[in-house]
Scaffold this active site. Structure first.
Site, short mmCIF file in Angstrom:
data_model
loop_
_atom_site.label_atom_id
_atom_site.label_comp_id
_atom_site.label_asym_id
_atom_site.label_seq_id
_atom_site.Cartn_x
_atom_site.Cartn_y
_atom_site.Cartn_z
N GLU A 138 11.09 -19.80 146.00
CA GLU A 138 11.89 -19.64 147.22
C GLU A 138 11.65 -18.27 147.84
OE1 GLU A 138 16.51 -19.28 148.64
OE2 GLU A 138 16.10 -20.52 146.87
N CYS A 208 23.83 -20.98 148.33
CA CYS A 208 24.18 -22.33 148.76
C CYS A 208 25.48 -22.80 148.11
CB CYS A 208 23.04 -23.30 148.48
SG CYS A 208 22.97 -23.93 146.80
#
Length: 322
Positions: A138, A208
């Site tokens: 990521e 998240c």
């Protein structure tokens, strides 16, 4: 949840099972994209990098006809390729388009949101302090959204204290990887905001919802449990963070990929055990672990619910009917 009947000679074990746990909406979407691509295009479908960080999931998709590769040049010209949920640098889809490859982007929409924020900060002339872990896909993907030298990786409070921004007079902003420790990230962000009062923070939380929810569920259990099992892969950032959260809150913790990895010697003297699963681990592995424990102990299951998740992400339009 039901509890096992008492069996003479077997030690009782209270099992506190975290909820929410396991698959998040981004992981579920990524796996579905690969499955729908196989249904639409036939086999094989190529996937650049592990679609999600879970060996069981990857092996299951391999059995259905997915081939996992690390680089785009391993993909034949006549086969489709899926980009993993972690996101990829801009150059990857650009090269796929140059080769006229059919490609599908399974990047989690919450990771894509960070990519867009990074682009906007650079367009505004700001340098980005990016809080994350070096080498994680990521992080590589996010750095690949902006020109070289416009973003600096911050891995720790120490890095934040030592960070020297470029001397070009431009402003600063910070963004974060989506799967970090909520507490550690807050500590790092606090240092950056103390040192640079005008630094621009993310619009909304970058970490998240699933990462935050799973960590909160572990915190709710760790105070009661003597130990915690976390089901996840050793290269799964969000799973490793769950181990750290459990240990910080007073429960010794072990990461296992599946039931075969459990060290029962490690469970000696444990009467109350916590159990959770990272966002890439399917529920079938949770039940496998529960069954393995029930084969040795008189297990009483108790689910600890701290949040209800209703998030769902749309599939790419051309796969909706696949």
């Amino acid at each position: 949840m039901s509890s096992a009947a008492t069996t003479p000679g077997r030690r009782p074990l209270t099992l506190l099972i975290a909820a929410p746990r396991g698959f998040c909406a981004g992981v579920d979407r990524a796996i579905t994209i690969v499955e729908r691509a196989i249904a639409k295009y036939g086999v094989p479908v190529y996937v650049r990098h592990e679609i999600v960080h879970n060996k069981y999931v990857v092996e299951g998709l391999k059995a259905k006809g997915a081939i996992f590769v690390e680089e785009l040049d391993e993909v034949p010209d006549d086969r489709p390729v899926v980009f993993s949920a972690h996101g990829v640098p801009k150059v990857v889809p650009q090269r796929a388009a140059e080769r006229s490859l059919t490609f599908l982007d399974a990047t989690c929409p919450l990771v894509s949101k960070v990519h867009r924020q990074a682009e906007r900060q650079i367009e505004a002339g700001r340098h980005i302090a990016f809080i994350g872990h070096k080498g994680h896909p990521e992080v590589i993907g996010t750095f690949g959204q902006v020109p070289p030298g416009t973003m600096t990786l911050i891995e720790s409070v120490e890095d934040a204290e030592a960070f020297i921004p470029p001397s070009d007079g431009n402003g600063l902003s910070f963004l974060t990887q989506t799967t970090l420790s909520v507490d550690d990230t807050a500590d790092i962000a606090a240092v950056l905001q103390r040192r640079f009062p005008d630094i621009v923070a993310p619009k909304g939380e970058d970490i998240c919802y699933a990462t935050s929810n799973r960590q909160a569920a572990v915190k709710a259990i760790a105070g009661r449990a003597q130990a915690m099992l976390v089901i996840g892969a050793p290269n799964s950032s969000n799973s490793l963070r769950l181990v750290e959260v459990a240990e910080r809150d007073g429960a010794r913790a072990m990461l296992v990929q599946r039931a075969a990895d459990i060290s029962f010697e490690w469970l000696e003297g444990v009467d109350v055990l916590g159990l959770t699963a990272g966002a890439s681990a399917p529920e079938i592995l949770v039940r496998e672990v529960v069954d393995a424990l029930a084969a040795r102990f008189d297990v009483v299951e108790e689910e600890i619910m701290t949040a209800v998740e209703t998030v769902a992400f749309k599939l790419p339009r051309d796969l909706d009917a696949a």
